[in-house]
Design an enzyme around this catalytic site. Structure first.
Site, PDB file in Angstrom:
ATOM      1  N   PRO A 127      -3.851  -0.836  11.192  1.00 28.85           N
ATOM      2  CA  PRO A 127      -3.245  -1.554  10.155  1.00 28.85           C
ATOM      3  C   PRO A 127      -2.113  -1.170  10.229  1.00 28.85           C
ATOM      4  O   PRO A 127      -2.355  -0.614   9.124  1.00 28.85           O
ATOM      5  CB  PRO A 127      -4.903  -1.676  10.116  1.00 28.85           C
ATOM      6  CG  PRO A 127      -4.997   0.100   9.996  1.00 28.85           C
ATOM      7  CD  PRO A 127      -4.772  -0.136  11.617  1.00 28.85           C
ATOM      8  N   SER A 156      -4.601  -5.858   8.850  1.00 24.92           N
ATOM      9  CA  SER A 156      -4.823  -4.946   8.230  1.00 24.92           C
ATOM     10  C   SER A 156      -5.004  -6.076   6.397  1.00 24.92           C
ATOM     11  O   SER A 156      -4.958  -7.108   7.410  1.00 24.92           O
ATOM     12  CB  SER A 156      -2.581  -4.767   7.185  1.00 24.92           C
ATOM     13  OG  SER A 156      -2.906  -4.329   6.019  1.00 24.92           O
ATOM     14  N   TYR A 179      -8.910  -2.143   2.309  1.00 26.41           N
ATOM     15  CA  TYR A 179      -9.075  -1.232   0.790  1.00 26.41           C
ATOM     16  C   TYR A 179     -10.264  -1.889   0.296  1.00 26.41           C
ATOM     17  O   TYR A 179     -10.378  -3.321  -0.210  1.00 26.41           O
ATOM     18  CB  TYR A 179      -7.575  -1.697   0.710  1.00 26.41           C
ATOM     19  CG  TYR A 179      -6.210  -1.177   1.045  1.00 26.41           C
ATOM     20  CD1 TYR A 179      -6.383   0.131   1.101  1.00 26.41           C
ATOM     21  CD2 TYR A 179      -5.517  -2.188   1.696  1.00 26.41           C
ATOM     22  CE1 TYR A 179      -4.951   0.783   1.545  1.00 26.41           C
ATOM     23  CE2 TYR A 179      -4.126  -1.115   2.029  1.00 26.41           C
ATOM     24  CZ  TYR A 179      -3.965  -0.133   2.291  1.00 26.41           C
ATOM     25  OH  TYR A 179      -3.060   0.531   2.310  1.00 26.41           O
ATOM     26  N   THR A 205      -9.816   2.411   4.513  1.00 31.03           N
ATOM     27  CA  THR A 205      -8.415   3.150   4.623  1.00 31.03           C
ATOM     28  C   THR A 205      -8.983   4.152   2.943  1.00 31.03           C
ATOM     29  O   THR A 205      -9.292   3.541   2.174  1.00 31.03           O
ATOM     30  CB  THR A 205      -7.410   2.279   4.017  1.00 31.03           C
ATOM     31  OG1 THR A 205      -6.890   1.522   5.206  1.00 31.03           O
ATOM     32  CG2 THR A 205      -6.093   3.839   3.955  1.00 31.03           C
ATOM     33  N   LYS A 277     -10.321   5.954   7.760  1.00 30.00           N
ATOM     34  CA  LYS A 277      -8.764   6.355   8.720  1.00 30.00           C
ATOM     35  C   LYS A 277      -8.278   7.152   7.088  1.00 30.00           C
ATOM     36  O   LYS A 277      -8.487   6.693   6.115  1.00 30.00           O
ATOM     37  CB  LYS A 277      -8.178   5.184   8.435  1.00 30.00           C
ATOM     38  CG  LYS A 277      -6.608   5.067   8.405  1.00 30.00           C
ATOM     39  CD  LYS A 277      -6.421   3.790   8.697  1.00 30.00           C
ATOM     40  CE  LYS A 277      -5.022   3.329   9.075  1.00 30.00           C
ATOM     41  NZ  LYS A 277      -4.388   3.330   8.184  1.00 30.00           N
ATOM     42  N   HIS A 301      -1.330   7.586   7.160  1.00 28.50           N
ATOM     43  CA  HIS A 301      -0.983   6.237   6.866  1.00 28.50           C
ATOM     44  C   HIS A 301       0.544   6.053   7.171  1.00 28.50           C
ATOM     45  O   HIS A 301       1.789   5.810   6.501  1.00 28.50           O
ATOM     46  CB  HIS A 301      -0.861   6.512   5.292  1.00 28.50           C
ATOM     47  CG  HIS A 301      -0.961   5.403   4.818  1.00 28.50           C
ATOM     48  ND1 HIS A 301      -2.114   4.160   4.278  1.00 28.50           N
ATOM     49  CD2 HIS A 301       0.128   4.014   4.767  1.00 28.50           C
ATOM     50  CE1 HIS A 301      -1.760   3.404   4.104  1.00 28.50           C
ATOM     51  NE2 HIS A 301      -0.811   2.681   4.236  1.00 28.50           N
TER      52      HIS A 301
HETATM   53  C1  LIG Z   1       4.756  -1.541   6.972  1.00 27.34           C
HETATM   54  C2  LIG Z   1       3.219  -0.693   7.534  1.00 27.34           C
HETATM   55  C3  LIG Z   1       2.310  -0.899   6.968  1.00 27.34           C
HETATM   56  C4  LIG Z   1       1.537  -0.433   6.488  1.00 27.34           C
HETATM   57  N1  LIG Z   1       0.169  -0.991   6.165  1.00 27.34           N
HETATM   58  C5  LIG Z   1      -0.819  -0.606   5.897  1.00 27.34           C
HETATM   59  C6  LIG Z   1      -2.842  -1.466   5.090  1.00 27.34           C
HETATM   60  O1  LIG Z   1      -1.680  -1.954   5.027  1.00 27.34           O
HETATM   61  N2  LIG Z   1      -3.640  -0.188   5.642  1.00 27.34           N
HETATM   62  C7  LIG Z   1      -3.689   0.664   6.234  1.00 27.34           C
HETATM   63  O2  LIG Z   1      -4.369   1.489   6.508  1.00 27.34           O
HETATM   64  N3  LIG Z   1      -2.747   1.325   6.677  1.00 27.34           N
HETATM   65  C8  LIG Z   1      -1.519   0.609   6.326  1.00 27.34           C
HETATM   66  N4  LIG Z   1      -0.379   1.514   7.115  1.00 27.34           N
HETATM   67  C9  LIG Z   1      -0.362   2.198   8.027  1.00 27.34           C
HETATM   68  C10 LIG Z   1      -1.163   2.477   9.297  1.00 27.34           C
HETATM   69  O3  LIG Z   1      -1.616   1.935  10.181  1.00 27.34           O
HETATM   70  C11 LIG Z   1      -1.037   3.604  10.398  1.00 27.34           C
HETATM   71  O4  LIG Z   1      -1.671   4.766   9.798  1.00 27.34           O
HETATM   72  C12 LIG Z   1       0.118   4.131  10.404  1.00 27.34           C
HETATM   73  O5  LIG Z   1       1.284   3.264  10.365  1.00 27.34           O
HETATM   74  C13 LIG Z   1       0.380   5.013  12.216  1.00 27.34           C
HETATM   75  O6  LIG Z   1       2.034   5.409  11.932  1.00 27.34           O
HETATM   76  P1  LIG Z   1       3.365   5.290  13.153  1.00 27.34           P
HETATM   77  O7  LIG Z   1       3.782   3.852  12.363  1.00 27.34           O
HETATM   78  O8  LIG Z   1       3.757   6.279  12.973  1.00 27.34           O
HETATM   79  O9  LIG Z   1       2.367   4.403  13.756  1.00 27.34           O
HETATM   80  C14 LIG Z   1       1.326   0.489   7.466  1.00 27.34           C
HETATM   81  C15 LIG Z   1       2.075   1.128   8.052  1.00 27.34           C
HETATM   82  C16 LIG Z   1       3.014   0.251   7.918  1.00 27.34           C
HETATM   83  C17 LIG Z   1       5.189   1.498   8.837  1.00 27.34           C
HETATM   84  C1  LIG Z   2      -0.865  -1.652  -1.071  1.00 24.06           C
HETATM   85  C2  LIG Z   2      -1.099  -1.239   0.274  1.00 24.06           C
HETATM   86  C3  LIG Z   2      -0.417  -2.537   1.025  1.00 24.06           C
HETATM   87  C4  LIG Z   2       0.199  -2.034   2.580  1.00 24.06           C
HETATM   88  C5  LIG Z   2       0.060  -0.587   2.770  1.00 24.06           C
HETATM   89  O1  LIG Z   2      -0.450   0.285   3.269  1.00 24.06           O
HETATM   90  C6  LIG Z   2       1.439  -0.273   3.073  1.00 24.06           C
HETATM   91  O2  LIG Z   2       2.279  -0.506   2.604  1.00 24.06           O
HETATM   92  O3  LIG Z   2       1.745   1.249   3.749  1.00 24.06           O
END
Ligand SMILES: Cc1cc2nc3c(=O)[nH]c(=O)nc-3n(C[C@H](O)[C@H](O)[C@H](O)COP(=O)(O)O)c2cc1C
Ligand SMILES: CCCCC(=O)C(=O)O
Length: 412
Positions: A127, A156, A179, A205, A277, A301
């Site tokens: 996500p 997400s 969330y 998460t 997560k 994350h």
């Molecule tokens: C731009 C961005 C936005 C993200 N948004 C969310 C989110 O909305 N909810 C969430 O649980 N994790 C979020 N994550 C974490 C991802 O789910 C994931 O844990 C992470 O991107 C994995 O690492 P990688 O980018 O190296 O593959 C986000 C990560 C990035 C890079």
């Molecule tokens: C409020 C969280 C926004 C998205 C997110 O999880 C991120 O940017 O890593």
């Protein structure tokens, strides 16, 4: 590795130097590649040459060229000193293979299943928020790519397209990431909408009671887009006088009182299986099993929350051992190559999720870009399996890799 060059319609193959050719375009200043949207394939141009994108890091370079700096920085960046961000990738590089030879690998099968849902390979879409900032069609394009590659997508909670729009855009197995907001009624409504619209699991998460401090977003005064999922529920408009608008939004909305007892609350509002997560320790893995969740995702994350937590691949075994096979363990963070996927499976993950690679593919080439990213990683995994002597993901064992700890132990 070979770089395929397509010159004025004619295919020419010329030698490249593996990862080293990245010096050609490894920084914004000397990468003059332009994505070619008129081609329905992953091509870009350098001068008058047309070049095929061959790996995730090239998609990243294209994304960097295309995206406004504020958005590229948001997608790419991590928390604080970005130590963990680098470590998520580096830790994979320290693990080496113990390949087995003279095994018939003429037929390989990458398919697997998670919580009973079949997938073409153990690579899922993590996500990630705000896909419309990368590509206009946003999460709908991502969902179509995930469906086309028979991959599970986790949508997400902070998606720019609604739960319903994504659900009706194509068939496919999807989970919904949650969330928990201070307005718990809002979170509950979204969970119920996900359930009604055919999402198959809730991914809660648990590493974000507050948003990590991300200097790039502070400097860029990152502005978060409006989130249509919340239309009619509450306003997502936040105006921060300085710093990151997203951080201001997060601190207004996220419920930092969320704790283990709330898993009961979540179970009381949904019949869907729940995955946690953001688990990084044996202690929390044991608790997760005790509270009866369906699975855990070892995740930091994408290094965007607490800097100086270990790379996820470094703590995977600890979590796997604590869980002891009672529920599936998945992993995300730093997966950029099929070899990384193999290493995670060897250390006990049932599947991995990819975050940024999907966004880079999306920014560069929309749905096609995401499809190519998933296919490339899948192809790389398949080749790694063959070269290690594994015909199916079940054949991948702990003995196929050597970690830093293994090396130290062998010295004792
Ligand atoms: C731009 C961005 C936005 C993200 N948004 C969310 C989110 O909305 N909810 C969430 O649980 N994790 C979020 N994550 C974490 C991802 O789910 C994931 O844990 C992470 O991107 C994995 O690492 P990688 O980018 O190296 O593959 C986000 C990560 C990035 C890079
Ligand atoms: C409020 C969280 C926004 C998205 C997110 O999880 C991120 O940017 O890593």
């Amino acid at each position: 590795m070979l770089l395929k060059l397509i010159l004025q319609g004619e295919m020419v193959v010329c030698a490249g130097a593996g990862a080293d050719y990245r010096h050609l375009f490894s920084s914004a200043s000397n990468f003059s590649g332009q994505p070619l949207h008129q081609f329905s394939s992953a091509l870009y141009s350098i001068g008058n040459m047309v070049v095929e994108v061959v790996n995730v890091s090239e998609f990243q370079q294209l994304a960097k060229e295309i995206l406004p700096k504020m958005y590229y920085d948001y997608f790419t960046g991590g928390a604080e000193d970005e130590h963990t961000l680098r470590e998520n990738l580096e830790a994979f590089r320290r693990i080496t293979f113990r390949p087995r030879v003279l095994i018939d690998v003429s037929r390989t099968n990458l398919s697997t299943n998670i919580l009973g849902f079949d997938m073409s390979s153990p690579i899922m879409v993590a996500p990630t928020a705000f896909h419309s900032l990368a590509y206009s069609e946003g999460e709908v394009a991502t969902a179509k790519a995930a469906a086309a590659t028979n991959t599970i997508m986790v949508l997400s909670y902070s998606s720019t397209r609604t739960i319903e729009e994504v659900a009706s855009s194509c068939n496919g197995i999807r989970f919904f990431q949650l969330y928990v907001y201070k307005r718990r009624d809002v979170s509950a409504i979204l969970v119920q909408r996900a359930e009604r619209n055919g999402y198959k699991a809730i991914v809660l998460t648990v590493d974000t009671p507050k948003l990590g401090r991300r200097w790039r977003d502070i400097k860029n005064k990152m502005v978060a887009p409006q989130l249509k999922n919340f239309d009619g529920l509450f306003s997502t408009e936040v105006v921060a006088e300085k710093g990151s608008n997203l951080e201001a939004f997060a601190s207004q909305t996220l419920d930092s009182s969320l704790n283990w007892k709330d898993i009961e609350w979540l179970k009381s509002i949904t019949n869907l299986p729940i995955l946690l997560k953001g688990v990084l320790t044996a202690e929390d893995a044991v608790k997760a099993v005790e509270v009866g969740v369906a699975g855990v995702i070892v995740s930091n994350h994408g290094a965007r929350q607490l800097d100086f937590v270990p790379a996820t691949i470094s703590v995977l075994e600890e979590v796997v051992q604590a869980v002891g096979g009672r529920i599936p363990v998945l992993l995300d963070g730093g997966i950029r190559r099929g070899t990384d996927v193999f290493k995670a499976l060897a250390l006990g993950a049932q599947a991995v999720l990819i975050g940024r690679p999907v966004i880079y593919g999306l920014a560069a080439k929309g749905q096609y870009g995401v499809t190519r990213v998933i296919e490339m990683l899948r192809d790389e995994l398949e080749r790694t399996m063959s070269l290690c002597g594994c015909c199916s993901v079940k054949d991948i064992t702990r003995n196929h890799v050597r970690t830093e700890r293994d090396k130290l132990q062998s010295l004792l």
